[in-house]
Design an enzyme around this catalytic site. Structure first.
Site, PDB file in Angstrom:
ATOM      1  N   ASP A   1     -24.064 -58.816 -34.679  1.00 13.84           N
ATOM      2  CA  ASP A   1     -25.060 -58.291 -33.747  1.00 13.84           C
ATOM      3  C   ASP A   1     -24.429 -57.685 -32.500  1.00 13.84           C
ATOM      4  O   ASP A   1     -24.758 -56.559 -32.108  1.00 13.84           O
ATOM      5  CB  ASP A   1     -26.046 -59.395 -33.344  1.00 13.84           C
ATOM      6  CG  ASP A   1     -26.937 -59.810 -34.495  1.00 13.84           C
ATOM      7  OD1 ASP A   1     -26.720 -59.331 -35.619  1.00 13.84           O
ATOM      8  OD2 ASP A   1     -27.860 -60.622 -34.278  1.00 13.84           O
TER       9      ASP A   1
ATOM     10  N   ARG B   1     -26.387 -70.898 -20.621  1.00 13.40           N
ATOM     11  CA  ARG B   1     -26.734 -69.525 -20.249  1.00 13.40           C
ATOM     12  C   ARG B   1     -26.458 -69.186 -18.789  1.00 13.40           C
ATOM     13  O   ARG B   1     -26.019 -68.076 -18.485  1.00 13.40           O
ATOM     14  CB  ARG B   1     -28.195 -69.226 -20.603  1.00 13.40           C
ATOM     15  CG  ARG B   1     -28.539 -69.299 -22.097  1.00 13.40           C
ATOM     16  CD  ARG B   1     -27.396 -68.968 -22.979  1.00 13.40           C
ATOM     17  NE  ARG B   1     -27.728 -68.871 -24.396  1.00 13.40           N
ATOM     18  CZ  ARG B   1     -26.847 -69.057 -25.358  1.00 13.40           C
ATOM     19  NH1 ARG B   1     -25.604 -69.382 -25.068  1.00 13.40           N
ATOM     20  NH2 ARG B   1     -27.191 -68.928 -26.613  1.00 13.40           N
TER      21      ARG B   1
ATOM     22  N   ASP C   1     -33.526 -67.034 -24.601  1.00 15.09           N
ATOM     23  CA  ASP C   1     -32.265 -66.656 -23.975  1.00 15.09           C
ATOM     24  C   ASP C   1     -32.351 -65.372 -23.163  1.00 15.09           C
ATOM     25  O   ASP C   1     -31.682 -65.234 -22.137  1.00 15.09           O
ATOM     26  CB  ASP C   1     -31.163 -66.531 -25.031  1.00 15.09           C
ATOM     27  CG  ASP C   1     -30.599 -67.875 -25.440  1.00 15.09           C
ATOM     28  OD1 ASP C   1     -30.815 -68.853 -24.696  1.00 15.09           O
ATOM     29  OD2 ASP C   1     -29.956 -67.972 -26.499  1.00 15.09           O
TER      30      ASP C   1
ATOM     31  N   SER D   1     -29.351 -69.612 -38.293  1.00 12.06           N
ATOM     32  CA  SER D   1     -28.575 -69.102 -37.166  1.00 12.06           C
ATOM     33  C   SER D   1     -28.009 -70.283 -36.377  1.00 12.06           C
ATOM     34  O   SER D   1     -28.686 -71.299 -36.200  1.00 12.06           O
ATOM     35  CB  SER D   1     -29.476 -68.255 -36.262  1.00 12.06           C
ATOM     36  OG  SER D   1     -28.793 -67.875 -35.093  1.00 12.06           O
TER      37      SER D   1
END
Length: 407
Positions: free
Chosen positions: A17, A97, A126, A180
């Site tokens: 990605d 994050r 996110d 994932s």
């Protein structure tokens, strides 16, 4: 597309990605791309990310080991609060994050970049976390979120784009990826595909960091964790750096199947999602921290912490790490930890982490007060009578009215 964007700092993993995003940014914005890859203890070799970025012509490649900063400045402050989202989730993805966003903004300033970019999708939390953190640190920063701009909305389209632009496609990406994964030193998170139906038990192969509790050792293992002002500093008497401390707890917890969680959570963006989380070290740390607090915190302080904890956890989950209200709560929490020092003994066995002993030079626990034997006289039993009558006054008044009127 904005023509005034000449350089972008991309949060880059080296996966399919973000490699596609790297190429797409150049096409869509005609800009230079700086890549940033954070070593958060995800357990993967990061040099392949460098090699892939070099192959794609990136001149400025940043790969940084931020494990110590991650644990000392983000994980530990969160654990001082005993923060869990919706009662069970230890916020392993959420707490990573802010650090990534912080470094993206700092690198943008260092390199004179016009914007930062991330690979979070338009459905997840996110995107919110990255961007709220970035705006708090640099109100003028521009953020590019390709998943909200491009038309590559399926795995098939992504692979077609990759092959058209000679971007290597891992073999396991050519079919339906089973799920994932996001990982760091605190936890492993698995979502999607085979996990999307919450009515179906997760396959065994989803779990990567912990053994099945059924297969864990048949004998318990007892460990001792040392604390100083609310932070873990040692395991079994060995002083360790923050990252080494958490790594050690992960090894011990993983071996005993500690820290598995199958959760359907409420995302900030409004939908429910199902995830499988493994947080072995964090689960042990939470139990031990509450153990040391049980003898070092005053009742009022402990109960106040428990009252504000859900709000604090929600702020982290939703991306408000750098918000003033989180910082205000942190100041209160950190004040409470001044005497949270000592040692806690934890027994690990078949998926559980049970506190079995705790000691502190600052302990508020008094054997003389609680003993069933005769104490030294510091507690007068007769005082309890007046205490009970005063606390019962309103209840007696309420009961009298109910007896008079029958309702």
């Amino acid at each position: 597309m904005s023509k005034d964007i000449k350089k972008v700092v991309l949060a880059y993993s080296g996966g399919l990605d973000t490699s596609i995003i790297l190429k797409w940014l150049r096409e869509a914005y005609d800009c230079e791309v700086v890549t940033f890859t954070a070593d958060l203890g995800q357990g993967e070799e990061l040099e392949p990310a460098r090699a892939k970025a070099e192959m794609m012509g990136v001149k400025d490649i940043r790969i940084e080991d931020v494990r110590e900063e991650f644990v000392s400045d983000f994980v530990f402050p969160m654990f001082r609060a005993n923060a869990v989202y919706e009662g069970v989730y230890l916020l392993g993805t959420s707490i990573a994050r802010p650090l990534i966003a912080k470094r993206l903004v700092e690198i943008a300033e260092e390199t004179g970049a016009d914007a930062i970019a991330h690979g979070a999708t338009g459905k997840g939390n996110d995107q919110v976390r990255f961007e709220l953190c970035a705006y708090a640190l640099n109100p003028a920063i521009k953020v590019i979120a390709p998943w909200r701009e491009w038309d590559l909305q399926s795995r098939t389209k992504l692979i077609e784009y990759a092959e058209k632009n000679q971007i290597p496609v891992p073999k396991d990406k050519r079919g339906e990826a089973p799920f994932s994964v996001d990982a760091n030193l605190l936890h492993t998170s698995s979502e999607g595909k085979v996990l999307e139906d919450p009515g179906v038990e997760a396959p065994d192969y989803v779990y990567q960091r912990t053994v099945d509790p059924v297969d864990a050792p048949n004998e318990p293992e007892t460990i001792t964790i040392g604390f100083e002002k609310g932070d873990g500093v040692s395991v079994n008497g060995e002083k360790l750096s923050p990252a080494a401390f958490l790594t050690k707890l992960n090894e011990l917890g993983g071996k005993h199947g500690v820290g598995r969680l199958d959760l359907v959570e409420n995302r900030f963006v409004g939908m429910k999602s199902r995830g499988i989380y493994e947080t072995p070290g964090g689960t042990i740390l939470l139990a031990a921290h509450r153990g040391i607090e049980s003898i070092t915190l005053d009742r009022g302080a402990a109960h106040l912490k428990d009252e504000i904890m859900p709000r604090y956890a929600e702020l982290i989950y939703n991306g408000f790490w750098f918000a003033p209200e989180r910082e205000m709560l942190q100041a209160l929490i950190d004040k409470s930890q001044e005497y949270v020092t000592g040692e806690v003994t934890v027994k690990l066995y078949k998926g559980s982490a049970q506190v079995v002993a705790r000691t502190s030079p600052y302990s508020l626990y008094s054997e003389d007060l609680v003993t069933f034997e005769e104490g030294t006289g510091t507690y007068d039993h007769h005082d309890a009578e007046g205490f009970i009558k005063l606390n019962g006054l309103r209840l007696r008044t309420f009961g009298a009215r109910k007896a008079k009127f029958g309702f």
